[in-house]
Design a protein around this motif. Structure first.
Motif, PDB file in Angstrom:
ATOM      1  N   GLU A  13       5.750  -0.430  -2.477  1.00 22.37           N
ATOM      2  CA  GLU A  13       6.555  -1.498  -1.734  1.00 22.37           C
ATOM      3  C   GLU A  13       7.219  -0.774  -0.553  1.00 22.37           C
ATOM      4  OE1 GLU A  13       6.632  -4.383  -2.498  1.00 22.37           O
ATOM      5  OE2 GLU A  13       6.245  -4.425  -4.939  1.00 22.37           O
ATOM      6  N   ARG A  14       7.531  -1.760   0.611  1.00 17.24           N
ATOM      7  CA  ARG A  14       8.040  -1.148   1.854  1.00 17.24           C
ATOM      8  C   ARG A  14       9.482  -0.453   1.347  1.00 17.24           C
ATOM      9  NH1 ARG A  14       9.060  -5.420   5.791  1.00 17.24           N
ATOM     10  NH2 ARG A  14       9.063  -3.838   7.217  1.00 17.24           N
ATOM     11  N   VAL A  24       7.012 -12.607   0.093  1.00 15.68           N
ATOM     12  CA  VAL A  24       5.917 -12.110  -0.061  1.00 15.68           C
ATOM     13  C   VAL A  24       4.742 -13.064   0.350  1.00 15.68           C
ATOM     14  CG1 VAL A  24       5.714 -12.653  -2.563  1.00 15.68           C
ATOM     15  CG2 VAL A  24       4.103 -10.935  -1.649  1.00 15.68           C
ATOM     16  N   ARG A 242       5.102  -7.802   1.548  1.00 17.27           N
ATOM     17  CA  ARG A 242       3.976  -7.618   1.551  1.00 17.27           C
ATOM     18  C   ARG A 242       2.956  -8.579   1.751  1.00 17.27           C
ATOM     19  NH1 ARG A 242       4.552  -6.454  -3.864  1.00 17.27           N
ATOM     20  NH2 ARG A 242       3.727  -8.383  -4.644  1.00 17.27           N
ATOM     21  N   GLU A 244      -0.699 -10.564   0.636  1.00 17.87           N
ATOM     22  CA  GLU A 244      -1.698 -10.430  -0.469  1.00 17.87           C
ATOM     23  C   GLU A 244      -2.696 -11.532   0.074  1.00 17.87           C
ATOM     24  OE1 GLU A 244       0.148 -11.391  -4.198  1.00 17.87           O
ATOM     25  OE2 GLU A 244       1.373  -9.812  -4.168  1.00 17.87           O
ATOM     26  N   PRO A 299       2.847  -3.646   3.566  1.00 20.52           N
ATOM     27  CA  PRO A 299       1.319  -3.439   3.011  1.00 20.52           C
ATOM     28  C   PRO A 299       0.436  -4.670   2.822  1.00 20.52           C
ATOM     29  CG  PRO A 299       3.315  -2.444   1.715  1.00 20.52           C
ATOM     30  CD  PRO A 299       3.788  -3.428   2.910  1.00 20.52           C
ATOM     31  N   HIS A 301      -2.409  -6.079   0.530  1.00 19.15           N
ATOM     32  CA  HIS A 301      -3.228  -5.985  -0.822  1.00 19.15           C
ATOM     33  C   HIS A 301      -4.304  -6.931  -0.930  1.00 19.15           C
ATOM     34  CE1 HIS A 301       0.259  -3.743  -2.849  1.00 19.15           C
ATOM     35  NE2 HIS A 301       0.145  -3.285  -1.646  1.00 19.15           N
ATOM     36  N   LYS A 314      -5.731  -1.481  -1.643  1.00 17.15           N
ATOM     37  CA  LYS A 314      -4.084  -1.561  -0.987  1.00 17.15           C
ATOM     38  C   LYS A 314      -4.272  -1.002   0.372  1.00 17.15           C
ATOM     39  CE  LYS A 314      -2.045  -1.349  -5.344  1.00 17.15           C
ATOM     40  NZ  LYS A 314      -2.952  -2.593  -5.761  1.00 17.15           N
TER      41      LYS A 314
END
Ligand code: ASP
Ligand code: MG
Length: 356
Positions: A13-14, A24, A242, A244, A299, A301, A314
């Motif tokens: 995670e950040r 998210v 994040r 996704e 991030p 993913h 990732k």
């Protein structure tokens, strides 16, 4: 901070950002929004995610529909019979609405009748401007998100449908065609919007990929394949923990798995590596979507909608492990022109002539 993810894997995670109020962003591609089976997968994924976060969902059009809409616009303006194609588009959505148990007429009836009027209009005047082209294509994402939101609500997920054009604003652009068809949008951190969304009673938000608006409030597109970029913009605007990207593949591979069956799924990449692979041919990610998340170190993913337990690729700031060859990608249709002549020296306009 590393934490156990809901599907059992470890996710990074950040630093320091973790609360049920955190956003998210989840983007689902065309094949993920085309059937009841995949919408049921989305339902399960969102049910899980909403325990820990506020999911902000970004959807593409049903698979193949953006291509069909391009053909519909071209046929109508070209004076060719467009009715069969229009009927195909209507029927695809009717089938999905029926399988989801969503009322076709009240949920998407008016969008489809607008599409019919646009086709009729383009046929009458025999042309389709970039501005109208953008409106034709926007129907795909409008339709898929209306259907999906109605289905999630019917199954009891507290989902708020949002119009992406009220959030993504295009940067000014001189070229008319680029401004309507391949816009770039502002993606600055927007705390006021974050607050507004948090203050609603809704846990899940759902909107369209691929669309934004210009200063006149007109619809613009982010370029074909632009839904990944939309999702990256939303991630930055909301400062999501994040991003996704859910599709029919769990991530990036060491080579194209269709050509090289022994290729392996890449577990972790840094932004540079992912950018290079996406730019040189890896299809899992649109190359324009990396910069916005990279700037905020969000991030990214990758996951497969039908196989959510596979820990996909990732993409983070610094991928650990030894430096080495990560993968091979292929870009087709690249030409190398090699020229040499002494006559070109001091010759103004030489290259202009060659390229003309
Ligand atoms: N539906 C749009 C396209 O096919 C955008 C996207 O799916 O990324 O180009
Ligand atoms: Mg795509």
């Amino acid at each position: 901070m590393n934490s156990k993810n809901i599907f059992g894997g470890i996710m990074s995670e950040r630093q320091g950002v973790h609360s049920t109020d955190a956003f998210v962003v989840l983007k689902f591609g065309g094949s993920s929004v085309s059937s009841k089976e995949t919408w049921d997968c989305i339902f399960d994924i969102l049910t899980q995610r909403s325990k820990d976060f506020r999911p902000f969902v970004v959807c593409s059009a049903l698979s193949g529909i953006s291509d069909s809409l391009e053909r519909l616009a071209a046929r109508s303006a070209g004076g060719n019979d467009y009715h069969e194609l229009l009927e195909y588009i209507v029927q695809r959505h009717r089938d999905v609405a029926d399988s989801l148990g969503v009322d076709f007429d009240s949920v998407i009836g008016s969008l489809l009748s607008d599409l019919e009027k646009m086709s009729h209009g383009a046929a009458l005047i025999n042309e389709v401007s970039p501005r109208l082209w953008a409106r034709f294509l926007s129907a795909g994402e409008m339709l898929s998100t209306k259907l999906g939101a109605a289905y999630l609500q019917r199954r009891g997920l507290d989902t708020l449908w949002l119009d992406a054009r009220e959030i993504l604003y295009a940067e000014p652009e001189n070229d008319a065609s680029r401004s309507y068809l391949s816009a770039r949008c502002n993606y600055d951190n927007r705390p006021a919007l974050q607050k507004e969304l948090r203050n609603t009673s809704h846990q899940i938000f759902l909107t369209q990929g691929f669309l934004g608006s210009n200063v006149k409030g007109e619809t613009v597109l982010l370029g074909r394949g632009g839904s990944d970029t939309s999702a990256a913009y939303f991630s930055s605007i909301l400062q999501a923990v994040r991003l996704e990207i859910w599709s029919d593949v769990p991530g990036m591979f060491t080579a194209n798995p269709k050509q090289i069956p022994s290729s392996r799924l890449l577990k972790i990449l840094d932004y540079d590596e992912a950018q290079e692979m996406a730019t040189t041919g890896a299809k899992a990610l649109h190359p324009r979507c990396i910069a916005p998340v990279r700037e905020s170190e969000i991030p990214l993913h990758l996951y497969s909608t039908k196989a959510p337990s596979i820990d996909g690729t990732k993409i983070i700031r610094q991928a650990e492990g030894a430096a080495g060859l990560k993968g091979i990608s292929v870009k087709k249709g690249v030409y190398l022109v090699s020229m040499s002549t002494v006559g070109m020296w001091q010759q103004v306009g030489f290259l202009a002539n060659v390229f003309a």
